[in-house]
Design an enzyme around this catalytic site. Structure first.
Site, PDB file in Angstrom:
ATOM      1  N   ARG A  70      80.700 125.835 156.002  1.00 32.05           N
ATOM      2  CA  ARG A  70      81.999 126.611 156.156  1.00 32.05           C
ATOM      3  C   ARG A  70      82.054 128.108 156.220  1.00 32.05           C
ATOM      4  NH1 ARG A  70      84.181 125.917 151.965  1.00 32.05           N
ATOM      5  NH2 ARG A  70      82.654 124.913 150.805  1.00 32.05           N
ATOM      6  N   TYR A 209      80.869 122.457 163.241  1.00 34.01           N
ATOM      7  CA  TYR A 209      80.375 122.037 161.948  1.00 34.01           C
ATOM      8  C   TYR A 209      81.192 121.735 160.905  1.00 34.01           C
ATOM      9  CZ  TYR A 209      76.040 121.253 159.222  1.00 34.01           C
ATOM     10  OH  TYR A 209      75.186 120.803 158.368  1.00 34.01           O
ATOM     11  N   LYS A 218      88.721 119.558 154.779  1.00 33.64           N
ATOM     12  CA  LYS A 218      89.221 120.555 153.973  1.00 33.64           C
ATOM     13  C   LYS A 218      90.561 121.001 154.072  1.00 33.64           C
ATOM     14  CE  LYS A 218      85.197 120.450 151.620  1.00 33.64           C
ATOM     15  NZ  LYS A 218      85.172 119.471 150.370  1.00 33.64           N
ATOM     16  N   HIS A 238      89.691 118.752 144.800  1.00 36.24           N
ATOM     17  CA  HIS A 238      88.405 118.437 145.372  1.00 36.24           C
ATOM     18  C   HIS A 238      87.667 117.518 144.249  1.00 36.24           C
ATOM     19  CE1 HIS A 238      84.777 120.953 146.592  1.00 36.24           C
ATOM     20  NE2 HIS A 238      84.807 119.855 147.462  1.00 36.24           N
ATOM     21  N   SER A 260      81.329 122.892 145.723  1.00 39.46           N
ATOM     22  CA  SER A 260      80.640 122.330 146.781  1.00 39.46           C
ATOM     23  C   SER A 260      79.155 122.160 146.494  1.00 39.46           C
ATOM     24  CB  SER A 260      80.723 123.044 147.999  1.00 39.46           C
ATOM     25  OG  SER A 260      82.114 123.158 148.489  1.00 39.46           O
ATOM     26  N   CYS A 262      77.368 120.572 144.234  1.00 38.04           N
ATOM     27  CA  CYS A 262      77.036 120.542 142.811  1.00 38.04           C
ATOM     28  C   CYS A 262      76.617 119.365 142.530  1.00 38.04           C
ATOM     29  CB  CYS A 262      77.840 121.333 142.107  1.00 38.04           C
ATOM     30  SG  CYS A 262      77.917 123.066 142.120  1.00 38.04           S
ATOM     31  N   ASP A 285      84.651 113.350 147.191  1.00 35.86           N
ATOM     32  CA  ASP A 285      84.813 114.560 147.529  1.00 35.86           C
ATOM     33  C   ASP A 285      86.123 115.082 147.551  1.00 35.86           C
ATOM     34  OD1 ASP A 285      83.888 117.205 148.537  1.00 35.86           O
ATOM     35  OD2 ASP A 285      84.970 116.923 150.436  1.00 35.86           O
ATOM     36  N   ARG A 377      73.372 117.650 156.407  1.00 37.33           N
ATOM     37  CA  ARG A 377      74.234 116.480 155.889  1.00 37.33           C
ATOM     38  C   ARG A 377      73.700 115.312 156.816  1.00 37.33           C
ATOM     39  NH1 ARG A 377      78.672 118.399 152.443  1.00 37.33           N
ATOM     40  NH2 ARG A 377      78.266 120.560 152.344  1.00 37.33           N
TER      41      ARG A 377
HETATM   42  C1  OXD Z   1      82.156 120.966 150.695  1.00 39.67           C
HETATM   43  C2  OXD Z   1      81.879 119.874 151.269  1.00 39.67           C
HETATM   44  O1  OXD Z   1      81.497 122.064 151.344  1.00 39.67           O
HETATM   45  O2  OXD Z   1      82.527 118.707 150.788  1.00 39.67           O
HETATM   46  O3  OXD Z   1      82.747 121.137 149.794  1.00 39.67           O
HETATM   47  O4  OXD Z   1      81.544 119.542 152.493  1.00 39.67           O
HETATM   48 MN    MN Z   2      83.525 119.167 149.122  1.00 35.64          MN
END
Ligand code: OXD
Ligand code: MN
Length: 589
Positions: A70, A209, A218, A238, A260, A262, A285, A377
């Protein structure tokens, strides 16, 4: 032009407008069918974008090395007033941004097909569900959106029957002339990820991406939805959603916010190490939540799949994820094995021979960096998860009894703390900070404030967002208990103190029993800590436990000093109630 005309004039006009602006070679309205999906993969394979894997129904994709995460620096909230975007968002005046976008999108889809994707965020028919239309020139986006959202005919029918939708316009920003050969991963050095919260529109240019391009995630489900939630008294967060069942068969649902990369996906489908306890996954998420007439907080997962970080995922760390991705998965930026399967750092102790890395080079351990990109991913349907929660499709949502905040902190934050009350919990959420990961472009490892794990995702002024959280507390509502966890505390030698993964269920068990008032807690200045955690079968030294639960008063006082400075960023929008909470915390220390 599409023929026959659509019944929904807003949609018809949108398609006509974008077609005129972007000048695609044709238009394809997506129905979400298997044959359409097959066609997309044929197109992707022919352009050299994808490789069919030796894994049932699964595909391999490599992105451009400059388009891997991102792009927060190029992400904008274009509210009418700058103040409404707040100090944590990039702002640009809407009319000027529109001019910029018109310039960027003019003929941007030349030589490409314009795909129109009708999708639903949430189970069709739920009060919390909202619809979207993504217009994109990327077949990779189409195949991902088909997994990540409920996409296709049913949603188009609902929209045709008058349901509203959020429009999102996406282009990779690389028009094609007839003589040109397409690149395997078309994109543009210039990237703009733009949100108009008042008119509820999304425009995304230049990246293919993840969260930059899969606009349901998001852009819609967090940035635009957070503004909708503020206006309509609900919450777009989130957060993962998990169900936890004790050996007696009683079940509670938790929602948990972590920045993100974690470990949300890992926690959401944990295989508990403690006998008789079960975890089921509603989402990994995003949570959309609203208090019901019965005073309970209900949550849905607006998504339909996981866009999970691959590196570090293994049979040891997340066996349920490994089973989920056994088939029908898309792997982006991982390494490719000789027999056309996937590998990434952490999957096995030793890398297989003859790997091709995420940049397409024959890979040798040592000098070439990791074989898979740290933000590589997998995209996969949540329905393939062995612990998929049967209520994930329930239009009512699931009742949330506990909310968890967490981050990646090598020092200070104890393993688990329960907040004294809702407002104290809101302060905990507002105070969240975490060491940065590869999910966004930036300085990996640097500690950054990430309130509610929403720093890059809150579509309006973060101070107003804190107030929105405080406003959720009402007399007739059963407020969930709020906890803060830190799986990542390290000892003086830099070793993790807590084993994490399946063992995290021990902490969840304590929370479960706290909600039922079945276990005791010790009062400390920062909150309530476990008197006793179930550590049966876990060989943890007493001094490790002491370090995990140490409340470092000096350290906290320094942290608060820094937090006070940080909160001045929000000026008079920082809620009085949180100031009081902070002052009380300070005096307790
Ligand atoms: C993030 C995702 O970046 O969920 O938080 O992809
Ligand atoms: Mn996320």
């Amino acid at each position: 032009m599409i023929n026959p005309k659509l019944k929904n004039t807003k949609l018809q006009h949108l398609i006509e407008e974008i077609q005129t602006l972007c000048n695609p070679k044709d238009i394809h309205i997506c129905d979400g069918s298997d044959s359409e999906n097959q066609l997309m993969w044929e197109i992707l394979e022919q352009s050299g974008s994808s490789i069919k894997l030796n894994r049932e129904g699964s595909w391999y994709v490599r992105s451009d090395p400059d388009d891997v995460a991102r792009v927060e620096a190029s992400t904008y909230i274009c509210s009418e007033k700058e103040e409404d975007a707040g100090p944590t968002n990039n702002w640009f005046a809407p009319h000027l941004m529109k001019e910029k976008l018109i310039e960027l999108f003019t003929k941007a889809m030349q030589g490409r097909t314009m795909y129109v994707i009708p999708y639903s965020m949430g189970p069709v028919g739920s009060k919390l569900t909202r619809y979207g239309i993504e217009i994109t020139d990327s077949p990779y986006v189409v195949v991902n959106m088909r997994i990540m959202t409920r996409m296709g005919g049913e949603v188009l029918e609902a929209i045709e029957n008058g349901a509203d939708f959020i429009p999102g316009i996406h282009s990779v920003g690389q028009p094609l002339t007839s003589s040109e050969r397409d690149s395997p991963w078309p994109c543009n050095k210039t990237k703009y990820i733009v949100h108009f919260p008042e008119t509820r529109e999304i425009w995304s240019f230049g990246s293919g991406y993840g969260g930059n391009a899969l606009l349901g995630k998001k852009c819609f489900a967090l940035r635009i939805a957070s503004t909708m939630a503020r206006d309509e008294d609900w919450m777009a967060e989130h957060m993962l959603i998990l169900g936890l069942e004790n050996p007696e068969g009683e079940k509670k649902y938790f929602a948990a916010a972590f920045p993100s990369a974690c470990g949300k996906t890992n926690l959401a489908m944990t295989l508990p190490s403690i006998p008789g306890w079960k975890i089921t996954c509603v989402g990994d998420d995003i949570a959309w939540m609203q208090f019901g007439a019965d005073g309970k907080l209900y949550a849905i997962n607006p998504e339909n799949g996981y866009f999970g970080v691959a590196p570090g995922t293994s049979d040891l760390t997340n066996p349920n994820a490994i089973k989920t991705i056994e088939k029908n998965a898309i792997f982006t930026n991982v390494a490719l094995t000789e027999d056309k399967d996937v590998w990434w750092e952490g999957m096995t102790e030793k890398a297989p021979e003859n790997l091709t890395d995420w940049k397409g080079r024959l890979w040798k351990f040592g000098t070439m960096g990791p074989a898979s990109h740290p933000n590589a991913r997998f995209t996969v349907s949540m329905r393939q998860c062995p612990v998929f929660d049967p209520k994930a499709d329930d239009v009512q949502g699931v009742p949330i009894e506990g909310i968890i905040f967490g981050g990646r902190r090598s020092t200070l934050a104890p393993l688990v703390v329960e907040s004294f009350n809702w407002a104290h919990g809101v302060l905990q959420g507002a105070s969240q900070s975490s060491e940065m990961t590869a999910a966004a472009k930036g300085n990996i490892g640097a500690l950054r404030h990430d309130p509610f794990a929403m720093l890059p995702f809150c579509g309006y002024h973060m101070g107003d967002y804190f107030q929105h959280w405080l406003n959720q507390e009402k007399d007739n509502r059963k407020m969930p208990k709020i906890f803060t966890v830190n799986w990542f505390r390290k000892d003086a030698k830099g070793q993790f103190l807590w084993p994490g993964f399946g063992e995290n269920a021990r902490v969840l068990k304590w929370m479960f029993e706290r909600i039922d008032n079945k276990v005791e807690a010790t009062q400390t200045p920062i909150g309530l800590l476990p008197k006793k955690l179930d550590l049966t079968g876990l060989n943890l030294q007493k001094n490790v436990l002491d370090q995990l639960f140490k409340v470092d008063r000096e350290g906290y006082l320094k942290d608060i000093e820094e937090l006070e400075k940080y909160f001045t960023l929000y000026k008079d929008k920082f809620p009085e109630k949180l100031k009081t909470q902070l002052a009380q915390l300070k005096s307790r220390l």
